[in-house]
Design an enzyme around this catalytic site. Structure first.
Site, PDB file in Angstrom:
ATOM      1  N   LYS A   1       0.881  -1.168   0.000  1.00 48.73           N
ATOM      2  CA  LYS A   1       0.000   0.000   0.000  1.00 48.73           C
ATOM      3  C   LYS A   1       0.917   1.215   0.000  1.00 48.73           C
ATOM      4  O   LYS A   1       1.588   1.498   0.996  1.00 48.73           O
ATOM      5  CB  LYS A   1      -0.913   0.030   1.232  1.00 48.73           C
ATOM      6  CG  LYS A   1      -1.717   1.327   1.319  1.00 48.73           C
ATOM      7  CD  LYS A   1      -2.547   1.458   2.575  1.00 48.73           C
ATOM      8  CE  LYS A   1      -2.992   2.912   2.743  1.00 48.73           C
ATOM      9  NZ  LYS A   1      -3.820   3.131   3.921  1.00 48.73           N
TER      10      LYS A   1
ATOM     11  N   ALA B   1      -9.622   5.654   3.532  1.00 52.98           N
ATOM     12  CA  ALA B   1      -9.504   6.804   4.444  1.00 52.98           C
ATOM     13  C   ALA B   1     -10.738   7.687   4.457  1.00 52.98           C
ATOM     14  O   ALA B   1     -11.382   7.910   3.435  1.00 52.98           O
ATOM     15  CB  ALA B   1      -8.290   7.666   4.142  1.00 52.98           C
ATOM     16  N   GLY B   2     -11.047   8.163   5.651  1.00 51.48           N
ATOM     17  CA  GLY B   2     -12.133   9.111   5.833  1.00 51.48           C
ATOM     18  C   GLY B   2     -13.428   8.492   6.324  1.00 51.48           C
ATOM     19  O   GLY B   2     -14.342   9.201   6.741  1.00 51.48           O
TER      20      GLY B   2
ATOM     21  N   SER C   1      -9.086   3.708  11.538  1.00 47.00           N
ATOM     22  CA  SER C   1      -9.513   4.464  12.727  1.00 47.00           C
ATOM     23  C   SER C   1     -10.979   4.274  13.069  1.00 47.00           C
ATOM     24  O   SER C   1     -11.336   4.205  14.257  1.00 47.00           O
ATOM     25  CB  SER C   1      -9.271   5.965  12.526  1.00 47.00           C
ATOM     26  OG  SER C   1      -7.963   6.202  12.112  1.00 47.00           O
TER      27      SER C   1
END
Lengths: 257, 68
Positions: free
Chosen positions: A98, A185-186, A208
């Site tokens: 990645k 992401a996000g 996350s």
């Protein structure tokens, strides 16, 4: 509903949810989240050896039976990212990476110039390159053209949980893509993951949103359900949006009083 | 002699190999998960035992850890 295989570079993955392992309070919590998510692949970072770090991440991932995808998180230049990918290949015996080349600590946004350069060099070295990229259709196209095995546009900056800020751009990337598109992401919650899939993405990568949730394992299960729901919806074909109402009950045979 | 290992000065006997340094750093030569670069060039595991380090070299030893 079956027969919907997800492959990257010719390798089939058993889940369209890819889990990052950053941010979990402990390895035990991470393991519970991985198992609840049903994921088939987890990312890891390469960092300086710290003899005080307890337990082994890799042993835990091996127990879970997931594929390990090293990232180049923290790299700011193409040179750093290429060297980190080479070290990861040596350490983990995989040529998948990645690729992450960030511009600054404030936004953690990809640096397009360094990213493209690193991707080109790693493809030439025989790596299977999965670049974390901006939600920019032109950059995604360029990454494909130079031989990346997937493109992984962000929904919003890393760790923000802001969801998908530019759904239109994600749709444009998907429309043009000849390699898998992984929304990376996000993501903040399960509906964000579902939306990514409804927009046509092939998979979702998140960390996350699960690892920093109050109940990471429960959120991991929610993300898995969101990804599945979004995928089904994308394949089912949603109804067109209409300006005015359209009755679902028959209009003929209505009683007149 | 003095090496710079992961950004810190480290005294090691002259003729120390990368393999010996890895053991000093608690890295198992058999196990997966770690890799080293000497002066910015990756040193393959197969060369750890034969690679004698020289004074002043910069060694980075990385391992897989939690990360998005």
């Amino acid at each position: 509903m079956a027969d919907d295989a997800f492959t990257i570079a010719g390798e089939e993955l058993g889940s369209r949810l890819i889990l990052g392992t950053g941010g979990a309070p402990s390895l035990a919590v991470m393991e519970a989240a991985i198992r609840a998510s049903g994921t088939d692949m987890c990312t890891v970072s390469m960092r300086r050896v710290d003899t005080t770090t307890p337990g082994s991440m890799l042993d835990m991932l091996a127990r879970c039976g997931v594929r390990v995808l090293p990232n180049t998180a923290g790299c700011r230049t193409s040179h750093e990212a290429v060297l980190t990918a080479e070290l990861a290949r040596e350490a983990l015996e995989t040529n998948w990476v990645k690729l992450e080349v960030i511009a600054d600590e404030q936004t953690l946004l990809p640096d397009p110039v360094e990213l493209l350069d690193a991707a080109e060099r790693l493809v030439a070295e025989g790596f299977t390159v999965l670049p974390y990229t901006n939600d920019d259709p032109v950059l995604a196209r360029r990454l494909q053209q130079i031989g990346c095995a997937a493109v992984m546009p962000l929904g919003a900056p890393i760790g923000t949980g802001l969801g998908i800020r530019n759904a239109h751009n994600i749709e444009l990337i998907v429309a043009e893509a000849e390699v898998p598109v992984v929304l990376d992401a996000g993501i903040g919650t399960a509906s964000d993951a579902a939306l990514a899939m409804e927009l046509g993405c092939d998979a979702v990568l998140l960390a996350s949103a699960v690892t920093r949730a109050q109940d990471p394992a429960l959120m991991a299960a929610a993300m898995a359900a969101g990804v599945t729901a979004g995928r089904f919806a994308a394949r089912a074909g949603r109804i067109p949006r209409r300006h005015h109402a359209r009755a679902s009950s028959p209009v003929h045979g209505t009683a007149v009083f | 002699m003095t090496l710079t290992v992961n950004g810190k000065a480290m005294q090691v006997p002259a003729g120390t190999t990368l393999h010996q340094l890895m053991i000093m750093m608690s890295v198992s030569a058999a196990g997966r998960g770690s890799a080293a670069a000497v002066d910015g060039v990756v040193a393959p595991r197969s060369r750890w035992e034969s690679l004698e380090l020289r004074a002043g070299q910069h060694v980075e030893i990385l391992t897989a850890t939690q990360g998005g």
